[in-house]
Enzyme design. Structure first.
Site, short mmCIF file in Angstrom:
data_model
loop_
_atom_site.label_atom_id
_atom_site.label_comp_id
_atom_site.label_asym_id
_atom_site.label_seq_id
_atom_site.Cartn_x
_atom_site.Cartn_y
_atom_site.Cartn_z
N ASP A 11 0.85 -1.20 0.00
CA ASP A 11 0.00 0.00 0.00
C ASP A 11 0.88 1.24 0.00
OD1 ASP A 11 -2.24 1.58 0.07
OD2 ASP A 11 -2.70 1.22 2.17
N HIS A 84 -9.81 -1.52 -7.90
CA HIS A 84 -9.52 -0.34 -7.08
C HIS A 84 -8.82 0.75 -7.91
CE1 HIS A 84 -9.02 2.04 -3.56
NE2 HIS A 84 -7.71 1.90 -3.51
C1 HEM Z 1 -10.12 -0.76 2.20
C2 HEM Z 1 -9.61 0.37 1.82
C3 HEM Z 1 -8.47 0.50 0.85
C4 HEM Z 1 -7.48 -0.40 0.56
C5 HEM Z 1 -7.23 -1.78 1.16
C6 HEM Z 1 -6.65 0.22 -0.46
C7 HEM Z 1 -5.54 -0.38 -1.04
C8 HEM Z 1 -4.80 0.17 -2.07
C9 HEM Z 1 -3.73 -0.52 -2.74
C10 HEM Z 1 -3.23 -1.93 -2.44
C11 HEM Z 1 -3.26 0.32 -3.71
C12 HEM Z 1 -2.16 0.04 -4.74
C13 HEM Z 1 -0.78 0.44 -4.30
C14 HEM Z 1 -0.61 1.91 -4.11
O1 HEM Z 1 -0.38 2.67 -5.07
O2 HEM Z 1 -0.71 2.32 -2.95
C15 HEM Z 1 -4.03 1.54 -3.62
C16 HEM Z 1 -3.86 2.65 -4.42
C17 HEM Z 1 -4.57 3.82 -4.31
N1 HEM Z 1 -5.64 4.05 -3.49
FE1 HEM Z 1 -6.43 2.74 -2.15
N2 HEM Z 1 -7.15 1.46 -0.74
C18 HEM Z 1 -8.26 1.67 0.02
C19 HEM Z 1 -9.06 2.80 0.05
C20 HEM Z 1 -8.86 3.93 -0.72
C21 HEM Z 1 -9.68 5.13 -0.67
C22 HEM Z 1 -10.89 5.33 0.23
C23 HEM Z 1 -9.14 6.01 -1.56
C24 HEM Z 1 -9.56 7.41 -1.94
C25 HEM Z 1 -10.52 8.11 -1.37
C26 HEM Z 1 -7.97 5.37 -2.16
C27 HEM Z 1 -7.13 5.96 -3.07
C28 HEM Z 1 -6.06 5.35 -3.67
C29 HEM Z 1 -5.21 5.99 -4.67
C30 HEM Z 1 -5.32 7.42 -5.18
C31 HEM Z 1 -4.27 5.02 -5.08
C32 HEM Z 1 -3.17 5.20 -6.13
C33 HEM Z 1 -3.75 4.97 -7.50
C34 HEM Z 1 -2.72 5.14 -8.60
O3 HEM Z 1 -2.47 6.29 -8.98
O4 HEM Z 1 -2.17 4.14 -9.07
N3 HEM Z 1 -7.84 4.11 -1.63
N4 HEM Z 1 -4.97 1.42 -2.61
#
Ligand code: HEM
Length: 169
Positions: A11, A84
């Site tokens: 993450d 996601h």
């Molecule tokens: C259960 C809740 C969540 C989990 C387990 C989760 C997990 C992840 C994972 C594994 C990644 C890919 C690796 C990374 O770039 O960090 C990611 C990317 C991302 N997440 Fe989440 N996330 C969650 C909730 C959210 C929420 C609520 C938002 C926004 C309001 C969000 C926004 C983002 C963004 C902006 C990225 C990067 C996307 C990119 O530009 O590639 N995430 N998240």
């Protein structure tokens, strides 16, 4: 130490890196009301790891939009629109909607556990648009992570003033 969540995925990979980039995304610039502060989303997610662990790794990966072990991003033409990344890797008029994430896994595997999702931005807009896409309010599609892994149980926006502003008060 690879910053993996309880779900086993890394993450934070696509977070802005370096002080200057982080500041540009997170801090409200001079000349705007609330300059020097930041808008914050805190959202508490409870994970159902039993359910998640029963999902085959290939399907977990498809739900995130990245590979699990090697943490490689899936190209846009193969990733699912309701993955996601399909929900939050967004552009508006060619400009990426960036936020700074500082989420924290919490809990015990044997008890309640999940992710305290924490994000900062110079504008609420970027966070809001991503949330709307995750929860079905943008195009009717909902994030596969919500189907297979996690439920949001609370959430709120905050405004975090700059240190200088707090000292003035
Ligand atoms: C259960 C809740 C969540 C989990 C387990 C989760 C997990 C992840 C994972 C594994 C990644 C890919 C690796 C990374 O770039 O960090 C990611 C990317 C991302 N997440 Fe989440 N996330 C969650 C909730 C959210 C929420 C609520 C938002 C926004 C309001 C969000 C926004 C983002 C963004 C902006 C990225 C990067 C996307 C990119 O530009 O590639 N995430 N998240």
């Amino acid at each position: 130490y690879e910053d993996r969540g309880l779900d086993g995925f890394v993450d934070g990979t696509e977070n802005p890196q370096g002080d200057e980039n982080v500041r540009n995304v997170a801090i409200i610039p001079e000349g705007r009301p609330d300059a020097g502060g930041s808008y914050v989303l805190l959202q508490k997610y409870l994970h159902d790891l039993k359910k998640w662990d029963a999902v085959p790794v290939a399907e977990q990966e498809a739900s995130v939009g990245r590979s699990k072990e090697a943490n490689e991003e899936f190209s846009k033409d193969v990733r699912l629109p309701d993955s996601h990344l399909g929900r939050v890797n967004l552009k508006e008029n060619g400009v990426g909607l960036k936020i700074v994430r500082r989420s924290l896994p919490f809990g015990k595997i044997s008890g309640e556990h999940g992710l305290m999702f924490t994000a900062y931005c110079h504008t609420l807009h970027n966070i809001e648009v991503q949330l709307l896409h995750m929860f079905g309010d943008a195009d009717g599609k909902t994030d596969l992570l919500l189907k297979h892994l996690s439920t949001a149980v609370s959430g709120a926006y905050y405004y975090a003033p700059s240190v200088e502003r707090l000292q003035d008060l």
